[in-house]
Design an enzyme around this catalytic site. Structure first.
Site, PDB file in Angstrom:
ATOM      1  N   SER A   1       0.667  -1.198   0.049  1.00  0.00           N
ATOM      2  CA  SER A   1       0.070  -0.131  -0.094  1.00  0.00           C
ATOM      3  C   SER A   1       0.953   1.144  -0.058  1.00  0.00           C
ATOM      4  O   SER A   1       2.248   1.129   0.317  1.00  0.00           O
ATOM      5  CB  SER A   1      -1.050   0.007   1.143  1.00  0.00           C
ATOM      6  N   LYS A   2       0.257   2.302  -0.144  1.00  0.00           N
ATOM      7  CA  LYS A   2       0.865   3.627  -0.185  1.00  0.00           C
ATOM      8  C   LYS A   2       1.503   3.755   1.041  1.00  0.00           C
ATOM      9  O   LYS A   2       2.764   4.732   1.066  1.00  0.00           O
ATOM     10  CB  LYS A   2      -0.132   4.808  -0.467  1.00  0.00           C
ATOM     11  N   ARG A   3       1.249   3.274   1.978  1.00  0.00           N
ATOM     12  CA  ARG A   3       1.792   3.671   3.334  1.00  0.00           C
ATOM     13  C   ARG A   3       3.170   2.522   3.597  1.00  0.00           C
ATOM     14  O   ARG A   3       3.732   2.894   4.966  1.00  0.00           O
ATOM     15  CB  ARG A   3       0.941   3.529   4.538  1.00  0.00           C
ATOM     16  N   ASP A   4       3.300   1.691   2.692  1.00  0.00           N
ATOM     17  CA  ASP A   4       4.507   0.736   3.078  1.00  0.00           C
ATOM     18  C   ASP A   4       5.742   1.477   2.618  1.00  0.00           C
ATOM     19  O   ASP A   4       5.881   2.521   1.880  1.00  0.00           O
ATOM     20  CB  ASP A   4       4.182  -0.543   2.406  1.00  0.00           C
TER      21      ASP A   4
END
Ligand code: GLU
Length: 438
Positions: A208-211
């Site tokens: 995800s974009k948060r990884d």
């Protein structure tokens, strides 16, 4: 065969991440492989979540990666505008057609599309035959008058004459809605190709974009080489079917095809990316490395105390290029080239003083350097070899203490290159200072 027209259709609602870059790349590769057209279409209908900053990030990231688009914002084309926010009249026209077909009805202020209920079968170019049946009518215009994603996505693919829809597998479940709409609008259904997901580095699940390591902008800021990132992204779901990993992009363009894309998910591997980046860095022309290194260092205000001479910076970067793993390692690696107040590594010092008589060797070297030829590494090497022979010592007896004296560390670029680039004055001054304080 009619010309291939593919599109990358991002929504400017967040940072530009690796998954989006890979989808853009696969579309670009397919367009270049087939001599087709690569379209950039911005799906910016979600006004609350769109931002100009994210839109510019899409443009900048695609340009940085070298994924130039043939039609789209800032490029023009015959089927624009290419921002969905500017296409209200197109949606109104298609809505008229759909209403005329009798397949729409209103309920609670929203406009619904009446599904056929028939199985929707696609021959996905990557996944093969996929069948799915819609069971419920769905909204195409919300009660606030805004057309929904499924509708505008299909209308744009029809009106922009998109021949192949290459997108992430997360959209596979939308495809039956889309084919229902294509059919109701009497339009040919494009070829679909759903690319497998990118799994996060550790553990199960989609990246995800948060990884960690997910944002393209981060790599740009860290001085990664875009061609290395592109090469890495090519291998996230595709391979040349041999063991090669480093591939020139022209060759990927030649070999790339949709049936060659894996059906299984690809796992993100930051170490592999870092390695790829290093291989590209070491093979890069020194002139280009200089440009990238200078931009990176300036971006970090590295030369706040004054810009070094162009020729000196060129020599430093050329000397260190083969020794660092990444551009971002340069600041920690080149400090002593640009100032006298570098620290001396105590461990390296201990090692140097553990055997022999390093001060005597440095004294001999100092005397010889006063008259030495600093213009080539070979001349300096000959000089040190002659000294060693003369005094019955090993070359290392000169090299280790001298490296420590001029750079404060035991690791660095080639020793003779180090002396040459620092130059006689600095080298003599630093060795003298070291002897005075050691
Ligand atoms: N705007 C959609 C997305 O960002 C694109 C869907 C598609 O490619 O059809 O996921």
């Amino acid at each position: 065969m009619p010309q291939v027209r593919v599109r990358f259709a991002p929504s400017p609602t967040g940072f530009f991440h690796i998954g989006s870059a890979r989808t853009a790349l696969f579309n670009w590769l397919y367009a270049r492989h087939t001599g087709g057209v690569f379209i950039l279409r911005v799906e910016d209908t979600d006004q609350a979540r769109n931002s100009e900053e994210f839109l510019n990030l899409i443009y900048n990231s695609l340009r940085w990666l070298g994924l130039n688009w043939d039609e789209g914002p800032q490029a023009g084309g015959d089927f624009g505008p290419y921002l969905q926010s500017e296409r209200a009249s197109v949606y109104a026209e298609f809505l008229g057609r759909l209403k005329a077909s009798g397949r729409t009805y209103e309920k609670d202020g929203a406009l619904f599309f009446r599904i056929s209920g028939e199985p929707q079968v696609i021959e996905d170019a990557i996944r093969g035959r996929v069948e799915r049946t819609e069971e419920k009518d769905f909204v195409i215009v919300r009660s606030d008058g805004k057309p929904v994603f499924h509708f505008v996505n299909v209308v744009d693919d029809i009106s922009m004459r998109v021949s192949h829809v290459i997108r992430g597998e997360d959209h596979l479940s939308n495809t039956s809605k889309h084919t229902e709409l294509f059919k109701a609008l009497g339009a040919p259904i494009p070829v679909y190709a759903h690319i497998p997901l990118i799994l996060k580095q550790n553990g199960p699940g989609k990246m995800s974009k948060r990884d960690q390591g997910a944002l393209v902008e981060e790599y740009q800021k860290r001085g990664f080489l875009p061609e290395a990132l592109v090469n890495f992204l090519c291998l996230l779901g595709w391979s040349p079917k041999d063991d090669r990993e480093k591939l020139p992009l022209e060759e990927v363009v030649r070999l790339f095809d949709l049936p060659g894309v894996n059906q299984s998910n690809a796992r993100f591997d930051e170490k592999k990316l870092a390695h790829m980046n290093m291989v590209y860095l070491h093979e890069m022309a020194p002139e280009r490395c200089l440009v990238l290194a200078r931009d990176f260092l300036l971006g970090r205000s590295y030369f706040a105390g004054g810009m070094p001479a162009e020729a000196y910076l060129r020599d430093v970067i050329a000397l260190c290029q083969p020794k660092v793993r990444a551009i971002e390692d340069l600041p920690g690696f080149i400090g002593y080239f640009f100032g006298e107040d570098f620290a001396t590594d105590p461990k390296a010092r201990e090692k140097v003083f553990a055997k022999g008589d390093p001060k005597a060797r440095l004294g001999e070297l100092l005397a010889a350097l006063a008259l030495a030829d600093f213009s080539s590494d070979a001349a300096l090497e000959t000089l040190v070899k002659a000294l060693a022979e003369e005094h019955g010592a090993a070359t290392g007896d000169y090299i280790h203490p001298a490296r420590l004296a001029v750079s404060g560390t035991a690791v660095g670029p080639s020793f003779y290159g180090l002396l040459r680039v620092l130059g006689r004055d600095r080298v003599i001054r630093r060795i003298g200072r070291f002897l005075a304080t050691a």
